[in-house]
Design a protein around this motif. Structure first.
Motif, mmCIF file in Angstrom:
data_model
loop_
_atom_site.group_PDB
_atom_site.id
_atom_site.type_symbol
_atom_site.label_atom_id
_atom_site.label_comp_id
_atom_site.label_asym_id
_atom_site.label_seq_id
_atom_site.Cartn_x
_atom_site.Cartn_y
_atom_site.Cartn_z
ATOM 1 N N ALA A 62 -12.926 -9.776 -28.373
ATOM 2 C CA ALA A 62 -14.378 -10.012 -28.369
ATOM 3 C C ALA A 62 -14.964 -9.757 -29.749
ATOM 4 O O ALA A 62 -15.822 -10.516 -30.221
ATOM 5 C CB ALA A 62 -15.051 -9.130 -27.325
ATOM 6 N N TYR B 121 -16.532 -12.804 -31.831
ATOM 7 C CA TYR B 121 -17.969 -12.756 -32.101
ATOM 8 C C TYR B 121 -18.269 -12.742 -33.584
ATOM 9 O O TYR B 121 -19.152 -13.450 -34.058
ATOM 10 C CB TYR B 121 -18.591 -11.533 -31.422
ATOM 11 C CG TYR B 121 -20.080 -11.429 -31.587
ATOM 12 C CD1 TYR B 121 -20.930 -12.294 -30.910
ATOM 13 C CD2 TYR B 121 -20.642 -10.478 -32.422
ATOM 14 C CE1 TYR B 121 -22.292 -12.206 -31.061
ATOM 15 C CE2 TYR B 121 -22.012 -10.381 -32.581
ATOM 16 C CZ TYR B 121 -22.830 -11.250 -31.896
ATOM 17 O OH TYR B 121 -24.186 -11.167 -32.047
ATOM 18 N N ILE C 101 -20.953 -6.260 -30.146
ATOM 19 C CA ILE C 101 -20.456 -6.576 -28.809
ATOM 20 C C ILE C 101 -20.696 -5.436 -27.833
ATOM 21 O O ILE C 101 -20.602 -5.633 -26.635
ATOM 22 C CB ILE C 101 -18.962 -6.952 -28.806
ATOM 23 C CG1 ILE C 101 -18.111 -5.768 -29.202
ATOM 24 C CG2 ILE C 101 -18.699 -8.152 -29.674
ATOM 25 C CD1 ILE C 101 -16.699 -5.878 -28.690
ATOM 26 N N TRP D 1 -24.606 -9.068 -23.947
ATOM 27 C CA TRP D 1 -23.874 -9.464 -22.750
ATOM 28 C C TRP D 1 -24.802 -10.110 -21.720
ATOM 29 O O TRP D 1 -24.386 -11.036 -21.009
ATOM 30 C CB TRP D 1 -23.130 -8.270 -22.160
ATOM 31 C CG TRP D 1 -21.979 -7.899 -23.039
ATOM 32 C CD1 TRP D 1 -21.925 -6.874 -23.916
ATOM 33 C CD2 TRP D 1 -20.757 -8.621 -23.171
ATOM 34 N NE1 TRP D 1 -20.725 -6.892 -24.577
ATOM 35 C CE2 TRP D 1 -19.979 -7.948 -24.142
ATOM 36 C CE3 TRP D 1 -20.238 -9.762 -22.569
ATOM 37 C CZ2 TRP D 1 -18.715 -8.378 -24.514
ATOM 38 C CZ3 TRP D 1 -18.972 -10.188 -22.942
ATOM 39 C CH2 TRP D 1 -18.228 -9.504 -23.899
ATOM 40 N N ARG D 2 -26.058 -9.661 -21.651
ATOM 41 C CA ARG D 2 -27.016 -10.332 -20.765
ATOM 42 C C ARG D 2 -27.238 -11.769 -21.224
ATOM 43 O O ARG D 2 -27.305 -12.689 -20.408
ATOM 44 C CB ARG D 2 -28.339 -9.573 -20.749
ATOM 45 C CG ARG D 2 -28.360 -8.472 -19.754
ATOM 46 C CD ARG D 2 -29.748 -7.890 -19.571
ATOM 47 N NE ARG D 2 -29.565 -6.432 -19.537
ATOM 48 C CZ ARG D 2 -29.895 -5.607 -20.507
ATOM 49 N NH1 ARG D 2 -30.505 -6.043 -21.582
ATOM 50 N NH2 ARG D 2 -29.660 -4.323 -20.394
ATOM 51 N N LEU E 171 -24.139 -13.813 -20.330
ATOM 52 C CA LEU E 171 -24.064 -14.076 -18.902
ATOM 53 C C LEU E 171 -25.118 -15.072 -18.438
ATOM 54 O O LEU E 171 -24.936 -15.759 -17.431
ATOM 55 C CB LEU E 171 -24.180 -12.772 -18.118
ATOM 56 C CG LEU E 171 -22.967 -11.859 -18.233
ATOM 57 C CD1 LEU E 171 -23.226 -10.541 -17.531
ATOM 58 C CD2 LEU E 171 -21.718 -12.510 -17.690
#
Length: 62
Positions: A32, A36, A48, A54-55, A58
Motif C-alpha cells: 500500500a 500510494y 496510508i 481509506w474512506r 472505499l
C-alpha cells in the motif's frame, strides 16, 4: 506420543500461523505504501495510515 510433544507440536503450529499472518500484514502495508507513494505519485507513504484516505478509497469501491 506424550502430552509434552503434542503441546509442543500445537505451539509450533500456532507460531507458524502467526508468522504467516504477520508477513501477510507487512506485505499489505508495504504494498500500500509503495503503490500510494511511488506508483500513484501521491506523496508521503505514511498517508496510508490516515483514516480519511481509506474512506475516500472505499467510496470508489462502494
Amino acid at each position: 506420543m506424550t502430552w509434552k510433544s503434542v503441546v509442543n507440536n500445537i505451539l509450533i503450529y500456532i507460531i507458524k500461523v502467526l508468522v504467516v499472518v504477520l508477513l501477510i500484514g507487512a506485505a499489505f502495508i508495504g504494498g500500500a505504501m509503495l503503490g500510494y507513494s511511488v506508483i500513484g505519485e501521491a506523496g508521503d507513504p505514511m498517508d496510508i495510515f490516515n483514516p480519511d484516505l481509506w474512506r475516500h478509497i472505499l467510496e470508489f469501491i462502494f
